[in-house]
Design an enzyme around this catalytic site. Structure first.
Site, PDB file in Angstrom:
ATOM      1  N   ARG A  32     -11.898  -3.956  -7.815  1.00 16.03           N
ATOM      2  CA  ARG A  32     -11.941  -4.561  -6.475  1.00 16.03           C
ATOM      3  C   ARG A  32     -13.378  -4.660  -5.985  1.00 16.03           C
ATOM      4  O   ARG A  32     -14.170  -3.720  -6.163  1.00 16.03           O
ATOM      5  CB  ARG A  32     -11.195  -3.680  -5.449  1.00 16.03           C
ATOM      6  CG  ARG A  32      -9.723  -3.628  -5.593  1.00 16.03           C
ATOM      7  CD  ARG A  32      -9.073  -3.121  -4.301  1.00 16.03           C
ATOM      8  NE  ARG A  32      -9.704  -1.892  -3.790  1.00 16.03           N
ATOM      9  CZ  ARG A  32      -9.301  -1.254  -2.697  1.00 16.03           C
ATOM     10  NH1 ARG A  32      -8.282  -1.728  -1.978  1.00 16.03           N
ATOM     11  NH2 ARG A  32      -9.900  -0.156  -2.296  1.00 16.03           N
ATOM     12  N   ASP A  48       0.572  -3.882   8.935  1.00 15.38           N
ATOM     13  CA  ASP A  48      -0.497  -2.935   8.616  1.00 15.38           C
ATOM     14  C   ASP A  48      -1.776  -3.750   8.444  1.00 15.38           C
ATOM     15  O   ASP A  48      -1.899  -4.527   7.491  1.00 15.38           O
ATOM     16  CB  ASP A  48      -0.156  -2.151   7.345  1.00 15.38           C
ATOM     17  CG  ASP A  48      -1.220  -1.113   7.012  1.00 15.38           C
ATOM     18  OD1 ASP A  48      -2.344  -1.198   7.532  1.00 15.38           O
ATOM     19  OD2 ASP A  48      -0.934  -0.216   6.195  1.00 15.38           O
ATOM     20  N   TYR A  58     -11.505   3.254   9.167  1.00 16.89           N
ATOM     21  CA  TYR A  58     -12.645   3.588   8.301  1.00 16.89           C
ATOM     22  C   TYR A  58     -13.052   2.482   7.334  1.00 16.89           C
ATOM     23  O   TYR A  58     -13.960   2.686   6.541  1.00 16.89           O
ATOM     24  CB  TYR A  58     -12.408   4.895   7.548  1.00 16.89           C
ATOM     25  CG  TYR A  58     -11.094   5.027   6.802  1.00 16.89           C
ATOM     26  CD1 TYR A  58     -10.918   4.449   5.559  1.00 16.89           C
ATOM     27  CD2 TYR A  58     -10.053   5.786   7.331  1.00 16.89           C
ATOM     28  CE1 TYR A  58      -9.741   4.591   4.872  1.00 16.89           C
ATOM     29  CE2 TYR A  58      -8.855   5.935   6.657  1.00 16.89           C
ATOM     30  CZ  TYR A  58      -8.707   5.339   5.421  1.00 16.89           C
ATOM     31  OH  TYR A  58      -7.535   5.482   4.744  1.00 16.89           O
ATOM     32  N   LYS A  59     -12.383   1.344   7.408  1.00 22.06           N
ATOM     33  CA  LYS A  59     -12.766   0.254   6.500  1.00 22.06           C
ATOM     34  C   LYS A  59     -13.699  -0.707   7.251  1.00 22.06           C
ATOM     35  O   LYS A  59     -14.841  -0.361   7.515  1.00 22.06           O
ATOM     36  CB  LYS A  59     -11.506  -0.428   5.978  1.00 22.06           C
ATOM     37  CG  LYS A  59     -10.598   0.522   5.178  1.00 22.06           C
ATOM     38  CD  LYS A  59      -9.365  -0.203   4.654  1.00 22.06           C
ATOM     39  CE  LYS A  59      -8.366   0.772   4.042  1.00 22.06           C
ATOM     40  NZ  LYS A  59      -8.794   1.298   2.746  1.00 22.06           N
ATOM     41  N   PHE A  82       0.837  -1.190   0.000  1.00 25.23           N
ATOM     42  CA  PHE A  82       0.000   0.000   0.000  1.00 25.23           C
ATOM     43  C   PHE A  82       0.878   1.248   0.000  1.00 25.23           C
ATOM     44  O   PHE A  82       1.817   1.363   0.790  1.00 25.23           O
ATOM     45  CB  PHE A  82      -0.964   0.029   1.184  1.00 25.23           C
ATOM     46  CG  PHE A  82      -1.950   1.146   1.020  1.00 25.23           C
ATOM     47  CD1 PHE A  82      -3.015   1.019   0.147  1.00 25.23           C
ATOM     48  CD2 PHE A  82      -1.765   2.358   1.665  1.00 25.23           C
ATOM     49  CE1 PHE A  82      -3.892   2.068  -0.068  1.00 25.23           C
ATOM     50  CE2 PHE A  82      -2.641   3.412   1.456  1.00 25.23           C
ATOM     51  CZ  PHE A  82      -3.701   3.261   0.587  1.00 25.23           C
TER      52      PHE A  82
END
Lengths: 418, 418
Positions: B377, B203, B228-229, B132
């Site tokens: 995705r 992570d 926030y996921k 990422f």
């Protein structure tokens, strides 16, 4: 209303002052409980009435219905820059010189590391002894991280000029001192530092929104500030960072987060900083907090800064003159400048029982705060504090002192946050 | 419901799967618009119904009425640790090992700098090429800041083991890959790195809340993740950092903000880090964002993680088998592991027209996302995604491909956020 004249204002004078106040209408734009006198807007600004609705719209419409699409359709991606531009207008910066992001502490780190890179060959970071702790601590943390390559140096306020020697890479000062309310002459200090070859970082947390700040007029290099005091952005609101346009391309960010990348959604394996102020963004912006901050800034932007400053000075002078008259021989010593011209929007008093006195005041619904070891602070956010509030606050203080109402066991117990 | 058997499930099978789903009741706890199929909870989680009310209470009661007093009376000061403890329970950490703070990017910086201090004499920070971006970028920024004392090194996933030489101070890996959904074997990689004398930073942004994570079971050193996921904390929610108890006293924080001080309200001139995880706080916490995060975490905490994982695997398998059956010869190539055991809660497909196809899907109210250069995705947040949603999503995709509905000019125009 004269507050400096030979005659002490009475409550009617204060009511007359409020009636004539050109800013009076702003008070009704805030949620303020009847009977509470709030003199701590220098620590946490009051809630604008518009904020709850705007935040609810962001939550329910933008997040709830818009979902991921709101990054584009609701402008979330541009929010840090948009809010930054609005803050820029309050502090003498140009559009594109300020971005709202992270905390004040993190932004101090960004500014310190950028200044070090822009001033190679110099290794000292200079600040004032007794400055706001996070300014000092972030310097100390960086000193350890850079292990011998940097020295964090602290001197008393009066020695700053003499300490600006050829080793100083950057001078970090808080514009208005959090305890004493003393305001530095930003233009003079900036010039002195730059003449000595140093860059200057101003912490505006205790000045922006309460007094005129002219960063570009002073030729400032960097500035940071918080969003939750006079900007009324809410508890833990995002902070902001100012980087003078001339410095923006010069230093790659030490905190090289993806939102500061020139093209974050290319998902490149190499960090290429954005050309402008956006490189001082780091991670994903705090959309909810940013929405509340924007509501606070929008409200402040409606007010005339000169009028804010004039009222702020008068409120502080009034508080000091009333305290002197109504609380004589009670052990108070003035801890702030008596000259409003060099004072921020707060007054501070020393007292050996300061903590207990402040608890007694809060119990009587006059809210200021205490700063160790012995300072009572009273802040005057001119958008919503009235002359009559100052009168009533000092009258309450006088009564507490007269009755020794502070001398109760429960007022001695220190809370986690003072 | 079998999704791997020889017979392709039809829509009725999916309805039956939903009827038998032990997690089915959770869907009603979220705000989800009728007719929208949301397969992007791996990027921004949906809004829990409880959040708006809780946030309104924080704004109107705690901020509006409590004002500065709420730092003590409403628990704002303890919020980062309290929320951290709740997150700890989801990721195999103990109370006192996680604190909610800042962004993922900033927390990566904290972990990297701590690992370097705990592993003196080693200078390489290792990660995976194509990881990422913010993980990679924060390493690159630190490399420049520490100018020659540290090297950020990136190798392909298959070379990580071989690259763990005697120079590697820390290995930073994202547990589930954001593009491919591939999940690392956390325990095996942690052991390999530690056997080579390196510390490991995980992570968890794309895994926590969607699959079992057992940091202490794996013996992990550090971890970070976003709120926030799958934690459903809202756009730009505060992130978190895990530091194994054994490492907490070892390294003074590089980001030495006042809230990490052992006694922040003593306003000492010297930074003394808090003894525990609190030293990894930095500036003033984002109270509003933290309240929304807590609401999301509280909801997730009610669910059984094994049930979440089982459903997540089934949803992903279903999507892949339906796509294979309903979209043959359309130019798709699977970009994620087909074995659910090594896949996070998302599937990814390559397609040369991936961007336009995703825009056509979003236009048809099936929301996934696109990751450059060519990946579609689809994320499956098992708390609110149904089997029938997967069925309808693939049916919509098949129709778009059959009609070439993606081949319209407006679907080629790249938005700022993809």
């Amino acid at each position: 209303m004269s507050t400096n004249g030979p005659t002490l204002p009475n409550r009617s004078d204060c009511e007359a002052g409020d009636a004539a106040d050109p800013l009076a209408a702003f008070r009704d734009r805030f949620v303020l409980e009847d009977g509470v006198i709030y003199l701590d807007g220098n620590s946490l600004g009051a809630l604008p009435k518009a904020t709850a609705g705007r935040l609810a719209a962001v939550v329910e419409e933008e997040w709830g219905r818009g979902l991921i699409r709101s990054w584009n359709t609701a402008g979330w991606m541009d929010q840090p820059r948009r809010v930054g531009d609005k803050i820029a207008a309050l502090i003498g910066a140009r559009p594109g010189e300020v971005v709202a992001a992270d905390s004040t502490s993190v932004n101090i780190f960004k500014a310190l590391t950028a200044a070090l890179q822009l001033n190679p060959g110099r290794r000292v970071l200079l600040s004032e002894r007794g400055s706001f702790p996070t300014d000092i601590y972030m310097m100390q943390g960086l000193e350890i991280l850079l292990d011998g390559r940097v020295e964090a140096r602290f001197v008393d306020a009066g020695e700053i000029g003499a300490a600006l020697d050829g080793d100083v890479a950057a001078l970090l000062l808080t514009h208005v001192h959090y305890k004493t309310g003393r305001a530095w002459d930003m233009a003079a200090l900036t010039r002195a530092a730059q003449d000595a070859g140093a860059l200057v970082i101003w912490d505006l947390s205790h000045s922006a929104g309460a007094l005129p700040v002219d960063l570009n007029g002073a030729g400032a290099d960097f500035a940071v500030g918080c969003g939750y005091k006079y900007l009324n952005g809410g508890p833990g609101a995002p902070a902001y960072i100012f980087v003078a346009e001339r410095h923006q391309a010069g230093a790659p960010p030490a905190l090289a987060g993806w939102m500061g990348h020139a093209a974050p959604f290319e998902f490149d394996d190499r960090y290429w900083p954005s050309a402008g102020i956006e490189r001082y963004r780091c991670g994903t912006p705090a959309v909810l907090g940013m929405a509340a901050l924007e509501a606070g800034v929008d409200l402040l932007a409606e007010a005339d800064m000169a009028a804010l400053r004039e009222k702020s000075c008068r409120l502080g002078d009034l508080f000091l003159s009333l305290t002197e008259a109504l609380c004589p021989d009670q052990g108070f010593a003035v801890a702030c400048p008596t000259d409003a011209a060099v004072r921020g929007s707060q007054v501070s008093l020393h007292h050996e029982h300061g903590y207990a006195i402040m608890q007694a005041l809060i119990d009587a619904r006059v809210i200021g705060d205490f700063r160790a070891p012995d300072i009572l602070r009273f802040g005057f956010a001119p958008l919503y504090v009235r002359y009559v509030d100052v009168y009533d606050a000092v009258a309450t203080l006088a009564e507490i002192m007269r009755n020794r109402a502070w001398d109760r066991p429960e007022f001695q117990v220190r809370a986690a946050v003072t």
